[in-house]
Scaffold this active site. Sequence first.
Site, short mmCIF file in Angstrom:
data_model
loop_
_atom_site.label_atom_id
_atom_site.label_comp_id
_atom_site.label_asym_id
_atom_site.label_seq_id
_atom_site.Cartn_x
_atom_site.Cartn_y
_atom_site.Cartn_z
CE LYS A 22 17.33 -42.72 -4.38
NZ LYS A 22 18.48 -42.11 -5.08
CG ASN A 23 17.05 -42.94 -8.70
OD1 ASN A 23 17.40 -42.34 -7.69
ND2 ASN A 23 17.65 -44.04 -9.12
CB CYS A 119 30.04 -41.33 -4.14
SG CYS A 119 29.54 -42.48 -5.38
NE ARG A 124 27.44 -42.76 -9.13
CZ ARG A 124 26.29 -42.80 -8.48
NH1 ARG A 124 26.26 -42.69 -7.18
NH2 ARG A 124 25.16 -42.92 -9.13
CB ILE A 126 30.14 -34.98 -14.20
CG1 ILE A 126 31.43 -34.31 -13.76
CG2 ILE A 126 29.26 -35.33 -13.01
CD1 ILE A 126 31.28 -32.89 -13.41
CG ASP A 307 20.24 -48.22 -8.14
OD1 ASP A 307 21.47 -48.15 -8.00
OD2 ASP A 307 19.53 -47.25 -8.48
NE ARG A 399 21.80 -40.63 -0.34
CZ ARG A 399 22.55 -41.08 -1.34
NH1 ARG A 399 23.61 -41.78 -1.09
NH2 ARG A 399 22.26 -40.80 -2.58
#
Length: 419
Positions: A22-23, A119, A124, A126, A307, A399
């Site tokens: 996914k990433n 989140c 998180r 930026i 993760d 997701r």
Amino acid sequence: MDRIVVRGGPRLEGVVHASGSKNATLALMAAALLAEGETRLANAPRVRDVDAMLELLRALGAQAEWLSDEPHTLRIDASRIVEPEAPYDLVRKMRASFMVLGPLLGRCGLARVSEPGGCAIGVRPIDQHLKGFAALGAKISLDHGTVEARVEKLVGGRVVFDMVSVNGTQNVMMAAALARGETLIENAAREPEVLELADALARMGVDLEGAGSDCIRVRGARRLRGIHHTVSGDRIETGTLLTAGIVTRGDVTVTGTDPTHLDAVLDKLREGGAELDVAADRVRARAGEPLRGVDVSTAPYPGFPTDMQAQLLAALCTADGSSVVTENVFENRFMHVPELQRMGADISLQGRAALVRGVPRLAGAPVMATDLRASACLLVAGLAAEGTTTVSRVYHIDRGYERIEEKLRSLGADIRRES
Ligand code: UD1
């Protein structure tokens, strides 16, 4: 809203194929914005985050779709970008949307992307992404929750990240791909997904070296071409499925992922007593006994991935002995702990560390998924528990995991989805 019902007990056994990462896919989809031509990504996972990115690319004016005759191939053509603006509604669904900023800036000299905000797993920021764009000459402003970056022409520069950021590294690599001259990215992330993006950028026409180390050099090109690329297997899904097998004292083989991307995870499973056979594109994990307690600290690659923290923690709840799980990457990534405690886990939290004392058995309970990996952890716990566990809010799991309940069922799990 769907929920997943798991009845613990059955021993998982068999072979299962990991979906594409996914990433890696999300970064490659953003990179397709750099090309004036068509990009095809094969082996992309059919998960909600990828659909969200497709929606975003279309909102920018790109053509972006799943191929009807190849269900895991994406076609993206961003020859025309109509509107270099990512609206809040799309960005708030998925933080990775922020990765379109670098490519848009390179292509259009202007990008507006909603500030992603906090989140479930913590604030998180930026700031590192923005620091990188500024080093390439962009003027950054924040207006009513939208980040605007503007530049006449990006010019290569030196970017030294204060901390290792995966998407920050990728975002700046993509901006630098269309900058004039050379960019040096120091303290770069070394995750396999960074390397995969670098390989793709090189095939698009960027002169790039050092990916996989902490210093990446990018020499920008004037124009980039679209490519055909096959996405590598998802290392986190692979780790999740292996862990699921181990908690049931099963015998599970996962194919489709390069096991070297999982070294830190495999080392911990081995240390806990699992028996692993590793080949070029498959890993087999067997466990005749309960895992032994192990200590684990998350860290950027090649360290233990954050993760996989929740899923390993779930497995350690029924380990023989105690474990200390330390989360160093995100500051609030223990939302799954109260849910595991409701299932009878003995865990105490002390700041960034969770002290887990193994119990012989967890007890099935209704639990709630709070984020993507937390929901995977609750499935792992449910497989090891006595009785039935009902995981609600499974949209989190959708997701990032493709048909997870079908994959687990194919291994013998008693699991079903209910609407
Ligand atoms: C990516 C992955 C995510 C994974 C994470 C860490 C994708 C789509 N997501 O997220 O699954 O959990 O890497 O491996 O690839 N930080 C800052 N300022 C920034 C950027 C990050 O302070 O500008 C901090 C974050 O708050 C966090 C840490 O750096 O504490 C690492 O985050 P980062 O590597 O950026 O995560 P993502 O790239 O967003």
